[in-house]
Design an enzyme around this catalytic site. Structure first.
Site, PDB file in Angstrom:
ATOM      1  N   ASP A  76       0.815  -1.208   0.000  1.00 10.93           N
ATOM      2  CA  ASP A  76       0.000   0.000   0.000  1.00 10.93           C
ATOM      3  C   ASP A  76       0.853   1.265   0.000  1.00 10.93           C
ATOM      4  OD1 ASP A  76      -2.074  -1.790   0.166  1.00 10.93           O
ATOM      5  OD2 ASP A  76      -3.208  -0.594   1.588  1.00 10.93           O
TER       6      ASP A  76
ATOM      7  N   CYS B 264       0.572  -7.779   5.912  1.00  9.94           N
ATOM      8  CA  CYS B 264       0.144  -6.560   5.224  1.00  9.94           C
ATOM      9  C   CYS B 264      -1.348  -6.501   4.929  1.00  9.94           C
ATOM     10  CB  CYS B 264       0.982  -6.311   3.984  1.00  9.94           C
ATOM     11  SG  CYS B 264       2.732  -6.037   4.419  1.00  9.94           S
ATOM     12  N   ASP B 265      -1.731  -5.336   4.433  1.00 11.37           N
ATOM     13  CA  ASP B 265      -3.081  -4.792   4.582  1.00 11.37           C
ATOM     14  C   ASP B 265      -4.217  -5.622   4.004  1.00 11.37           C
ATOM     15  OD1 ASP B 265      -1.017  -2.866   4.877  1.00 11.37           O
ATOM     16  OD2 ASP B 265      -2.494  -1.274   4.799  1.00 11.37           O
TER      17      ASP B 265
ATOM     18  N   GLU C 134      -6.891   4.095  -0.669  1.00 11.37           N
ATOM     19  CA  GLU C 134      -6.430   4.501   0.645  1.00 11.37           C
ATOM     20  C   GLU C 134      -5.651   5.806   0.475  1.00 11.37           C
ATOM     21  OE1 GLU C 134      -5.067   1.361   3.569  1.00 11.37           O
ATOM     22  OE2 GLU C 134      -3.165   2.284   3.037  1.00 11.37           O
TER      23      GLU C 134
ATOM     24  N   SER D 266      -5.340   5.176   5.272  1.00 15.52           N
ATOM     25  CA  SER D 266      -4.326   4.265   5.775  1.00 15.52           C
ATOM     26  C   SER D 266      -4.505   4.077   7.274  1.00 15.52           C
ATOM     27  CB  SER D 266      -2.941   4.847   5.501  1.00 15.52           C
ATOM     28  OG  SER D 266      -1.954   4.250   6.308  1.00 15.52           O
TER      29      SER D 266
END
Length: 556
Positions: A80, A121-122, A443, A469
């Site tokens: 991201d 991670c996201d 984001e 974020s």
């Protein structure tokens, strides 16, 4: 024991299948063992994933020690941070659906008996959890661990968001010089791991452990720690036993598990993106989890930790203070008992806690804030809800009235911010960035970090049908539903309109007469899609609203 993989290994009719398996190197005498897939999101492109080759080896060792046979297959990941602020961010959230679909496809096509989901991670971690819930075959998650904080002179700690995105705006404003900016760039990300604060990646790792889908301490153990290797080995052993006992994700992912996860999220002041992800995972698990549940729990779950980016502690500090188990211990009177994949229940895990550093993880009697880190707002501007990370909002901005400054893209808003066109008293409105309108609900860390870096965090609010974020702080409200592309009220806002934000009252109001809004509604025309080709064009046609988790299926 009857196994899913028997369908490709048993009987003379499966001679061709066994021949192909032997071509991959599987010995004939290993065909009776549980076939365990290792879904690995290793890539050289993401700091949180560069250490996964090492963890794959230890997971493999654990699987074979436990009596299984392992198969590694690859899963994509988007960073991201690297994709932030340009076309690449359109792809981030949609990859969550791709990841779930790919894992489902491989596991079903090859009749794997169980899965180890190696992630970080996201969007990657929630995508893997969605696949686990959907497949409902034995699965265990290994999150690869957080990055250590960067270190400078006199104990100065550096982190990704504060020392890159916010530093960029500080340089623009003349607060720091070019040499100081270069030091930030060099020290902000010292090595492997997910970014150091309680951003989306680390929040999701914490929620994975809280849900009971990874082993204890997995979420907070740093990526560079030898203990992470041992956790990977133990997870490989454990998945074989889960297959033998037929313990599947839906036995773990109950309504109580989701309530516990939300409470831990609120207590730590985690990322607002977790609202989207928990809603989506719950849908796959067949659990009814309305958006309003987050706010109900937030009202009676105090914030117990002051974590970066809004606070001072990093993931390594949380790990040393007691990790997820320590947070559960401090919340013990409000935590529900539930099974976990470790073999212990949540209450049994809590009973094993011997010490918690209460400077980092406060007790309920002495919270950082009286309410949880996330609040759900509604009102004339967000009839179906909006999300704010209230743990990152200053007391001064909990109530705010300002004038709308409208932008139909993140790029237009950034140009105005960097050009000095946004001033105190403005409410920056960024629209057509929702799941459909973005597409992909980008984001937007750059605008929020720029606000803070320019010193406008206590005088300007930002609202959007997009999202933020996990590194965001300040009065930034996202996930506004319905989104602009669906003709939601945010599409009707005009420059100069008064907007009233009241986080304690959970309201977001557009103070414009109904007659004027109706006139604007009649004149409104849905804009042309921003992206007309590729798979994102298909995604935009099937994705649902933010308040449902932005999933790719028809809304109920």
């Amino acid at each position: 024991m009857t196994k899913r993989s028997d369908v490709i290994t048993k009987g003379f009719e499966r001679t061709p299948h066994r021949a192909l398996l032997k071509a991959t190197g599987v010995p004939g005498e290993q065909m009776d063992k549980p076939f365990i897939g290792i879904a690995s999101s290793f890539t050289d492109l993401i700091p949180g994933h560069i250490g996964m080759r090492d963890l794959e080896r230890f997971i493999e060792k654990g699987i074979h020690t436990g009596g299984g046979f392992s198969f590694i297959f690859g899963i994509p990941g988007v960073c991201d941070g690297i994709s932030m602020g340009h076309k690449g961010m359109h792809y981030s959230l949609p990859t969550r659906e791709l990841i779930a679909d790919m894992i489902e496809s491989i596991a079903e096509a090859h009749r794997l008996d169980g899965l180890v989901l190696l992630t970080n991670c996201d969007k990657i971690t929630p995508g893997m959890l969605m696949a686990a819930a959907r497949l409902d075959i034995p699965c265990i998650v290994v999150t690869a661990g957080p990055m250590l904080a960067g270190r400078g002179r006199e104990g100065r700690a550096y982190s990704f968001v504060t020392d890159t995105f916010e530093a960029m705006a500080q340089f623009k404003a003349g607060v720091i010089d070019e040499q100081q900016l270069q030091v930030c760039e060099d020290k902000a990300c010292p090595g492997a791991g997910s970014c150091q604060g309680l951003f989306t990646a680390n929040t999701m790792a914490i929620l994975t452990e809280t849900l009971g889908m990874s082993l204890m301490q997995c979420a907070t153990t740093p990526a560079v720690s030898a203990y992470k290797r041992r956790l990977a080995f133990a997870s490989g052993q454990r998945i074989v036993q889960l297959v033998r006992d037929n313990i599947t994700p839906r036995q773990i992912l109950t309504k109580d598990a989701f309530e516990n996860a939300i409470r831990v999220d609120l207590a730590l002041g985690g990322s607002s993106n977790t609202v989207l992800h928990l809603l989506a995972i719950a849908r796959e698990a067949g659990v009814d989890l309305p958006l309003e549940e987050f706010d109900r729990l937030s009202r009676n779950t105090p914030q117990l930790a002051s974590m970066n980016p809004g606070g001072k502690y990093f993931m390594e500090d949380l790990d040393a203070a007691g990790g997820v188990s320590g947070v559960l211990y401090q919340l013990r009177d409000r935590i529900l008992d539930n099974p976990t994949l470790s073999g212990l229940t949540v209450k049994q895990i809590i009973s094993q806690v011997r010490e918690v550093d209460e400077e980092v993880i406060h007790p309920l009697s002495s919270p950082v804030r009286p309410e949880g880190g996330i609040a759900i707002l509604s009102g004339s501007l967000a009839p179906k809800g909006a999300v704010v990370k209230q743990s990152g909002v200053s007391e001064k901005m909990m109530r705010f009235e300002g004038r709308a400054r409208c932008f139909d893209s993140e790029e237009a808003a950034m140009a105005a911010l960097m050009g000095g066109q946004v001033v105190a008293g403005d409410v920056v409105v960024i629209r057509y960035e929702g799941p459909k309108g973005g597409p992909g609900m980008r984001e937007m860390l750059a605008p929020t970090a720029t606000l803070m870096g320019l010193g406008l965090g206590d005088s300007v609010a930002l609202i959007t049908d997009g999202r933020f974020s996990g590194g965001t702080r300040g009065p930034c409200i996202g996930h506004i539903s319905p989104e602009a592309a669906e003709g939601g009220p945010i599409a009707l806002v005009a420059d100069g309109d008064p907007i009233v934000l009241d986080i304690p009252a959970r309201s977001l109001e557009l103070k414009v007469d109904d007659a004027i809004l109706e006139e604007r509604r009649r004149a409104w025309q849905k804009p042309e899609p921003k992206i007309k080709g590729g798979w994102l064009a298909r995604y935009a046609k099937v994705v649902t609203s933010a308040y449902t988790g932005a999933v790719t299926r028809a809304e109920d």
